[in-house]
Design a protein around this motif. Structure first.
Motif, mmCIF file in Angstrom:
data_model
loop_
_atom_site.group_PDB
_atom_site.id
_atom_site.type_symbol
_atom_site.label_atom_id
_atom_site.label_comp_id
_atom_site.label_asym_id
_atom_site.label_seq_id
_atom_site.Cartn_x
_atom_site.Cartn_y
_atom_site.Cartn_z
ATOM 1 N N UNK A 151 -13.146 1.803 30.657
ATOM 2 C CA UNK A 151 -14.311 1.586 29.979
ATOM 3 C C UNK A 151 -15.726 1.239 30.890
ATOM 4 N N UNK A 152 -15.454 0.523 31.690
ATOM 5 C CA UNK A 152 -16.588 -0.174 32.441
ATOM 6 C C UNK A 152 -16.946 1.308 33.098
ATOM 7 N N UNK A 153 -16.133 1.887 33.882
ATOM 8 C CA UNK A 153 -16.237 3.088 34.612
ATOM 9 C C UNK A 153 -17.367 4.100 33.942
ATOM 10 N N UNK A 154 -16.718 4.454 32.532
ATOM 11 C CA UNK A 154 -17.489 5.325 31.784
ATOM 12 C C UNK A 154 -18.809 4.993 31.344
ATOM 13 N N UNK A 155 -18.746 3.652 31.048
ATOM 14 C CA UNK A 155 -20.113 3.016 30.746
ATOM 15 C C UNK A 155 -21.172 3.039 31.528
ATOM 16 N N UNK A 156 -20.720 3.035 33.050
ATOM 17 C CA UNK A 156 -21.594 2.891 34.063
ATOM 18 C C UNK A 156 -22.238 4.161 34.395
ATOM 19 N N UNK A 157 -21.129 5.152 34.187
ATOM 20 C CA UNK A 157 -21.654 6.809 34.264
ATOM 21 C C UNK A 157 -22.521 7.121 33.453
ATOM 22 N N UNK A 158 -22.414 6.662 32.206
ATOM 23 C CA UNK A 158 -23.374 7.212 31.136
ATOM 24 C C UNK A 158 -24.395 6.229 30.805
ATOM 25 N N UNK A 159 -24.545 5.024 30.737
ATOM 26 C CA UNK A 159 -25.667 4.260 30.650
ATOM 27 C C UNK A 159 -26.214 3.542 31.849
ATOM 28 N N UNK A 160 -25.673 3.289 32.867
ATOM 29 C CA UNK A 160 -25.983 2.548 34.038
ATOM 30 C C UNK A 160 -25.631 0.940 34.172
ATOM 31 N N UNK A 161 -25.739 0.470 35.268
ATOM 32 C CA UNK A 161 -25.123 -0.624 35.471
ATOM 33 C C UNK A 161 -25.482 -1.882 34.674
ATOM 34 N N UNK A 162 -26.845 -1.998 34.159
ATOM 35 C CA UNK A 162 -27.061 -3.087 33.386
ATOM 36 C C UNK A 162 -26.226 -3.288 31.988
ATOM 37 N N UNK A 163 -26.094 -2.072 31.361
ATOM 38 C CA UNK A 163 -25.365 -1.741 30.254
ATOM 39 C C UNK A 163 -23.961 -2.266 30.361
ATOM 40 N N UNK A 164 -23.315 -1.732 31.530
ATOM 41 C CA UNK A 164 -22.070 -1.938 31.873
ATOM 42 C C UNK A 164 -21.573 -3.507 32.122
ATOM 43 N N UNK A 165 -22.775 -4.131 33.015
ATOM 44 C CA UNK A 165 -22.576 -5.369 33.175
ATOM 45 C C UNK A 165 -22.725 -6.289 32.133
ATOM 46 N N UNK A 166 -23.799 -5.971 31.058
ATOM 47 C CA UNK A 166 -23.690 -6.745 29.963
ATOM 48 C C UNK A 166 -22.567 -6.322 29.046
ATOM 49 N N UNK A 167 -21.942 -5.332 28.908
ATOM 50 C CA UNK A 167 -20.928 -5.282 28.183
ATOM 51 C C UNK A 167 -19.695 -6.018 28.667
ATOM 52 N N UNK A 168 -19.341 -6.090 30.185
ATOM 53 C CA UNK A 168 -18.524 -6.717 30.772
ATOM 54 C C UNK A 168 -18.928 -8.459 30.429
ATOM 55 N N UNK A 169 -19.704 -8.707 30.508
ATOM 56 C CA UNK A 169 -19.957 -10.342 30.169
ATOM 57 C C UNK A 169 -19.816 -10.666 28.963
ATOM 58 N N UNK A 170 -20.275 -9.843 27.969
ATOM 59 C CA UNK A 170 -20.080 -9.858 26.488
ATOM 60 C C UNK A 170 -18.317 -9.991 26.038
ATOM 61 N N UNK A 171 -17.791 -8.969 26.560
ATOM 62 C CA UNK A 171 -16.447 -8.545 26.432
ATOM 63 C C UNK A 171 -15.637 -9.903 26.968
ATOM 64 N N UNK A 172 -15.655 -10.391 28.007
ATOM 65 C CA UNK A 172 -15.098 -11.324 28.749
ATOM 66 C C UNK A 172 -15.386 -12.639 27.820
ATOM 67 N N UNK A 173 -16.599 -12.964 27.489
ATOM 68 C CA UNK A 173 -16.952 -14.011 26.695
ATOM 69 C C UNK A 173 -15.998 -13.983 25.299
ATOM 70 N N UNK A 174 -16.209 -12.862 24.824
ATOM 71 C CA UNK A 174 -15.249 -12.606 23.445
ATOM 72 C C UNK A 174 -13.929 -13.010 23.729
#
Length: 349
Positions: A151-174
């Motif tokens: 998920x993080x790899x494809x997010x990074x490839x499609x939307x860039x590292x900021x979106x991937x990092x935000x998703x990682x942070x919110x997903x782990x927090x959840x």
């Protein structure tokens, strides 16, 4: 088998460092050639480049090799890393930590370990047998299918590292919050009786000694197993995304998924996603096409998270080990978290 082929097969075992350096250089060269490759393919076809079909085809021929290259590279590296995180070692790490710390560690391990929702039942049983607290187990099970390396790899490839990092942070927090809440509610009595009555086992792990060549072999095995399993979903997802990119009118999507759409667009996206089943490799290219057409990022990601973390098939699998009350609590907590992520992403992006 020819002598050359035999040498190529043995090369990673005999010279692992040189193999890694050359493989990285080849991978980088291929990645840099993606845009001219996609444009050259479309130019060679009897289609107008600026037409709907031309835009769809360029999207497809660019995204397919890009996503597969990134997946291959990241899965290979994580396959090597995962030699340190077998299921047994994962259980051992979690069984000896205190609450809070263990929840954070469980969520982090969910990111780096290659366990999907189809692994829920055997992992759950193994965690219970190893005396891993129920809340810690849920922190792992929430995060693992939703914020994995694919998920993080494809997010990074499609939307860039900021979106991937935000998703990682919110997903782990959840994952952490869901585990803490379930742990505080003391829901062990809502495990199925046969799960609670299983004999306890030790979570100790014998030390492993692997060479670099062994870890390279593990990385290659991960590529064959994971990329070999998800590539049809990548193609299907990108094909759907290409169709949306080339043909679906922007105004249509913006009307009910855009930033200015009604407040109920995020809850609706979650409700629509729950009955579906898809993995991140198949759904993320669709999310890319939706956002490119004007869909709000938070609404699109809420839809994706509900598909991969709250899918009906996963609930059916978990019913084997959880009573309905605990499944309802799990769904309620995770759905609330996904809604929060959707609204927050829409507000800040």
């Amino acid at each position: 088998m020819s002598t050359l082929a035999s040498h190529l097969i043995r090369w990673p075992q005999k010279q692992p460092v040189i193999f890694l350096l050359i493989a990285a250089a080849v991978w980088w060269g291929l990645y840099q050639s993606l845009v001219p490759f996609s444009e050259a393919v479309v130019a060679a076809l009897p289609v107008e480049r600026q037409s709907h079909l031309g835009n769809s085809l360029q999207f497809f021929f660019y995204d397919v090799p890009k996503v597969l290259l990134l997946l291959t590279g990241v899965v290979f590296v994580m396959g090597m890393v995962n030699t340190y995180f077998t299921p047994e070692r994962t259980r051992a790490l979690l069984a000896v930590r205190t609450h809070g710390v263990a929840n954070v560690m469980a969520s982090a391990l969910g990111v780096v370990t290659p366990f999907c929702s189809c692994s829920s039942v055997p992992l759950f049983i193994g965690f219970v047998q190893a005396r891993v607290p129920l809340g810690v187990t849920f922190s792992f099970l929430v995060t693992a299918p939703m914020v994995d390396t694919v998920a993080l790899t494809i997010l990074f490839s499609l939307f860039g590292w900021k979106i991937a990092a935000l998703y990682l942070g919110f997903g782990m927090a959840l994952g952490v919050i869901a585990g803490l809440v379930i742990g505080a509610l003391k829901q062990e009595r809502h495990l199925e009786d046969w799960v609670r009555e299983m004999p306890q086992v030790s979570a100790e792990v014998d030390p492993e000694t692997l060479t670099m060549a062994d870890r390279i072999s593990a990385g290659m095995a991960s590529v064959r197993e994971i990329v070999g399993r998800v590539w049809p979903y990548v193609l299907a997802g990108i094909a759907v995304g290409a169709g949306i990119h080339g043909y679906v009118p922007q105004e249509f999507l913006v009307s009910f998924m855009g930033k200015d759409a009604a407040w109920w667009s995020v809850p609706l996206a979650v409700l629509v996603g729950v009955p579906m089943y898809a993995n991140t490799a198949g759904i993320l290219p669709v999310i890319e096409a939706l956002t490119a057409k004007g869909a709000a990022m938070g609404t699109a990601l809420a839809f994706m998270m509900s598909v991969v973390a709250l899918s009906l098939p996963e609930m059916i699998i978990l019913r084997k080990v959880l009573k309905l009350r605990l499944i309802a609590i799990f769904v309620g907590i995770v759905a609330t978290g996904i809604l929060a992520v959707g609204f927050i992403f829409d507000a800040i992006l």
